[in-house]
Design an enzyme around this catalytic site. Structure first.
Site, short mmCIF file in Angstrom:
data_model
loop_
_atom_site.label_atom_id
_atom_site.label_comp_id
_atom_site.label_asym_id
_atom_site.label_seq_id
_atom_site.Cartn_x
_atom_site.Cartn_y
_atom_site.Cartn_z
CG LEU A 518 54.57 31.56 39.29
CD1 LEU A 518 54.63 32.67 40.31
CD2 LEU A 518 54.67 30.21 39.97
N GLY A 524 48.59 39.92 31.78
CA GLY A 524 49.92 39.50 31.37
C GLY A 524 50.30 38.20 32.02
CB ILE A 525 52.95 35.94 31.34
CG1 ILE A 525 52.22 35.85 29.99
CG2 ILE A 525 53.40 34.56 31.78
CD1 ILE A 525 53.07 35.35 28.87
CG ASP A 636 38.53 39.59 36.11
OD1 ASP A 636 37.49 38.90 36.08
OD2 ASP A 636 39.52 39.33 35.42
#
Ligand SMILES: *[C@@H]1O[C@H](CO)[C@@H](O)[C@H](O)[C@H]1NC(C)=O
Ligand SMILES: *[C@@H]1O[C@H](CO)[C@@H](O)[C@H](O)[C@H]1NC(C)=O
Ligand SMILES: *[C@@H]1O[C@H](CO)[C@@H](O)[C@H](O)[C@H]1NC(C)=O
Ligand SMILES: *[C@@H]1O[C@H](CO)[C@@H](O)[C@H](O)[C@H]1NC(C)=O
Ligand SMILES: *[C@@H]1O[C@H](CO)[C@@H](O)[C@H](O)[C@H]1NC(C)=O
Ligand SMILES: *[C@@H]1O[C@H](CO)[C@@H](O)[C@H](O)[C@H]1NC(C)=O
Length: 803
Positions: A518, A524-525, A636
């Site tokens: 996604l 990370g992924i 962030d």
């Protein structure tokens, strides 16, 4: 004038046919209103209306006073909550008994009792007070006979109580009272319906007089500027509210004793735009669950129920596992065990029959019948298991075991219990826990279709009703969701939250071996997954980069902190996996992707969608900074980290991870954190990182939302426009804000808001963190609850933020 007279005349003459007509000003004896739609009298300014308000689209009407100029017709006084008026009922102003409300069958439903004198006229004035006038005095007024709400300029004398309603949409008398007692103390308390017995108050103003100096309370005053105070006999004021923001010229106020016992002061902008609403300015008490402790009643929630605070600091009541609501429609009512525990001979050893549900920081303080000490947790369990009287044992302070009997009262979640364990005895054979505080467990047994159908039918009713049921629906879907979750084998909850612990294998399976990606981020992924392959309950599984310097305990602690957050503008964490090197987080899946793709994509979102998103992000951040149990700094904030649900509500993601990833790392490691264009200057200067770092990034995102472009655009035709923060300030200074929203008709037509947004953004991006507002202040300024002062140039540090 002539027109008004004509209307009044025709109203009186044509009464039977034109019962729904409206008249302004004085009402004379003999005038009447019929209980049909839109039947009301309006105050001279039009701010208030008095008349019939239809209940839940039923053929029942409430005689009420409401704020009439705002879309949400807010009821501030009502007469016949106990006995709603059927269609066609009639309100008549009589000389001897004042207002009399009768049903079409001639039954009297309500009247203004205790009239001493002859009524000449009735008046609804611009403060919202309904008065009956005699020849030279006021014989009756709604301000002296309040329902659950006070209005500015209203005063409460000793002994006059505000009474809560049963629920938002049910105006029957509820269990909460606010009253100035004869000793001068203002108290909030529950009563034991249907009697008038007052329980121990859960709030007391401490304004009783004493022998020394302080003078006793004499009146509760809600003054014209929106301040609430107890006026003492010597005219000193004991202020209840601390800050009032915005002027009474621009805001409506009301102070309401809510149906859940919270007394709140609300404000609403007078100039209503589509999405303005009531905002809570102040409320009391801070934690009703722990503030209330009563000896002869159930407490804030019903018996055997548990009170916990939600994100808005309002109480939620819920039955523990193995218990169900006595009245399935009354979430705040009592719970009953759905098993019978008796002292008769049992068919099998107790070990086979009962099990313990362990709840952390939950207590029912006054239900003890035995205290055992010193005792171990194991012995405490054993003792309760073999004691047929024992419903729950509380193990606390390392060596104490309190055994408690039914019915359990004053149930609450109390973080100050410091890890106390409530060992709740439940009959075996019940399904695995849903998590501790979910009300209405019965619902999950029904199948999905009937639940949805029922909710749809319910949704057919009125707006107020809808609001309540939207919440119910969310809960309902949550149950369905949980039900699916349940089909996975072997999970164990993290103490104190509803998080599930997954094995790595389960997540490999759930994501189909990490097939569909996604997105990728600093941590990370993210992969799409489904917890139950045969169904459509997608989740987002984030596989964290390997982390250095952190132990399993720290990981669990941080995950727990994230898991305890509940806010509609935050992405929900559902579970986690901590399997050797494999650390993954399982989140709810949001169908509309990131704000970045929405905002900078092909189809530009509308101005109203963008403002809603801005409010959502602001509220989510406010919650992280100030309202959750552990302060969370995001570090962030950027459009890539804001996700959108199917209704385009903004949900902040990746919060709490900064700490996880940065444990023992220097914050100057910008390769990991902070994204260029959104990062506050202190980040690079090795200054301490505070919540103000998020305020800065929020300012940048706010400008992006306003202007619908990226904060840094190297391909810009005009060089001075490349950096959005600089360009926006230039435009603001030069008074050419229109340039920022070129070609955006909706925004151009809403210049006031555009200006406010830009001003707030400029405050947020001040170089000096101390000049930036808190998220609370920023949210209030955005919503227009407080004025926005003229912002200084973001790059100088000469002017102090003075809010
Ligand atoms: C309403 O009645 C009062 C006294 O009955 C009177 O003083 C006042 O002027 C009246 N107002 C209007 C608008 O007729
Ligand atoms: C009541 O007023 C609303 C809005 O003013 C209108 O849409 C509705 O048709 C009215 N209902 C009746 C029965 O007059
Ligand atoms: C309101 O609640 C009371 C008590 O729970 C119930 O008897 C009554 O029918 C409800 N009224 C409405 C209009 O739903
Ligand atoms: C009166 O004041 C004294 C000293 O300020 C204090 O110790 C005492 O408790 C007070 N008495 C009462 C009844 O409050
Ligand atoms: C209302 O009370 C506050 C606090 O005491 C005071 O500052 C303010 O002036 C009062 N407003 C009016 C209109 O009396
Ligand atoms: C109690 O409730 C659970 C669900 O919460 C259900 O599975 C169980 O069968 C019920 N037990 C009895 C005795 O009704």
């Amino acid at each position: 004038m002539a027109l008004a007279l004509l209307r009044l005349f025709s109203f009186l003459v044509l009464l039977p046919i034109l019962a729904a007509a409206q008249t302004v000003g004085n009402v004379t004896v003999g005038a009447s209103l019929s209980a049909v739609e839109n039947s009301s009298w309006i105050s001279p300014s039009g701010d208030f209306a008095f008349g019939f308000n239809q209940l839940n689209n039923k053929d029942l009407f409430l005689l009420a006073i409401w704020y009439n100029k705002i879309p949400e017709k807010t009821i501030v006084w009502y007469a016949n909550g106990e006995r709603p008026a059927p269609r066609g009922s009639r309100l008549l102003l009589t000389a001897d008994r004042g207002f009399v409300l009768t049903s079409p069958q001639g039954e009297q439903l309500w009247n203004t009792e205790t009239i001493n004198g002859v009524v000449r006229s009735g008046v609804l004035d611009d403060t919202g007070n309904l008065m009956l006038r005699g020849s030279n005095s006021i014989l009756w007024e709604s301000f002296k006979n309040p329902a659950d709400t006070m209005l500015p300029s209203q005063k409460l004398d000793k002994g006059v109580a505000l009474s809560s309603r049963q629920s938002d949409s049910n105006f029957t008398e509820g269990r909460f009272r606010m009253v100035l007692q004869s000793d001068g103390n203002l108290v909030l308390t529950t009563i034991n319906l249907p009697s008038d017995h007052f329980n121990e108050p859960y709030y007391k103003s401490d304004t009783a007089g004493d022998f020394n100096s302080s003078s006793p309370g004499f009146q509760v005053v809600f003054n014209e500027s929106g301040y609430l105070f107890v006026l003492r006999e010597n005219e000193e004021r004991f202020l209840l509210t601390t800050t009032i923001t915005g002027s009474a010229k621009n805001f409506y106020y009301r102070a309401t004793l809510n149906f859940d016992g919270i007394f709140s002061l609300y404000s609403h902008p007078k100039a209503s735009t589509g999405n303005s609403r009531w905002t809570t300015v102040w409320s009391n008490p801070d934690n009703i669950c722990t503030a209330s402790l009563v000896t002869a009643s159930s407490g804030v929630c019903g018996f055997n129920s548990i009170c916990s605070l939600n994100a808005e600091r309002r109480p939620n009541c819920g039955c523990p596992r193995g218990y169900t609501l006595v009245d399935p429609n009354d979430q705040y009512g009592s719970c009953k065990p759905n098993f019978t525990q008796s002292c008769e001979e049992e068919p099998a050893p107790v070990e086979d029959l009962y099990d313990f549900e362990v709840l952390t920081n939950v207590d029912w303080p006054l239900a003890d019948y035995a205290l055992l000490e010193p005792f171990t947790e194991e012995k405490c369990r054993e003792s309760c298991l073999h004691d047929c009287m024992c419903a729950v044992a509380i193990f606390r302070l390392g060596d104490r075991c309190w055994k408690k009997k039914l019915p359990l009262s004053n149930g609450r979640v109390d973080p100050s219990l410091d890890g106390a364990k409530a060992l709740l005895k439940v009959r075996k054979g019940d399904p695995p826990p849903l998590g501790p505080y979910f009300p209405n467990q019965e619902m999950k047994k029904k199948n999905q279709e009937s639940l949805i159908l029922a909710l749809l039918v319910i949704l057919g009713s009125s707006v107020i009703f809808n609001c309540i049921f939207v919440a119910a629906i969310c809960l309902g879907f949550y149950f369905i969701y949980q039900k699916k979750l349940k089909t996975l084998p072997q999970f164990e909850g993290v103490v104190g939250t509803n998080l599930r612990s997954f094995t790595y294998k389960e997540l490999v399976y759930a994501t189909n071996e990490f097939k569909e990606e996604l997105g990728r981020g600093a941590f990370g992924i993210v992969y799409k997954g489904a917890l139950d392959m045969s169904s459509s309950s997608p989740v987002a599984v984030k596989r964290l980069n390997t982390m250095v310097h952190d132990t399993e305990k720290e990981f669990k602690t941080e995950v727990n902190v994230i898991g305890q957050t509940h806010h509609k503008n935050l992405v929900r964490l559902l579970g986690f996996c901590d399997d050797g090197d494999n650390r993954l987080l399982v989140y709810e899946y949001l169908s509309n992707g990131t704000l970045a793709s929405f905002l900078f994509g092909d189809s530009r979102p509308s101005w109203s969608q963008r403002t809603q998103i801005a409010f959502g992000i602001a509220r989510g951040l406010l919650y992280l900074h100030e309202e959750c149990s552990t302060q969370i700094i995001h570090c962030d904030i950027k459009p890539q980290n804001i996700l959108l649900d199917e209704h385009y509500n903004a949900k902040i993601s990746d919060f709490g991870l900064a700490k996880l990833l940065l444990l023992n790392q220097s914050h100057t490691n910008t390769a990991i954190r902070g994204t260029k264009g959104y990062v506050a200057p202190e980040w690079f200067r090795n200054l301490p990182i505070t919540v103000k770092i998020d305020v800065y990034s929020f300012g940048v995102v706010l400008l992006e939302l306003t202007c619908c472009r990226r904060s840094v655009d190297r391909n810009c035709d005009l060089e001075e426009r490349a950096i959005l923060t600089d360009w926006a300030y230039d435009c603001y200074r030069e008074g050419i804000l229109d340039a920022l929203v070129e070609n955006d008709t909706d925004a151009l037509n809403d210049r006031g808001k555009v200006e406010r947004f830009v001003q707030v953004a400029i405050w947020c991006i001040q170089e000096d963190p101390s000049l930036r507002p808190t998220m609370r202040k920023a949210t209030q300024m955005l919503e227009g609850v407080v004025e926005v002062p003229i912002p200084p140039c973001p790059y100088t540090t000469t002017v102090k933020f003075s809010l």
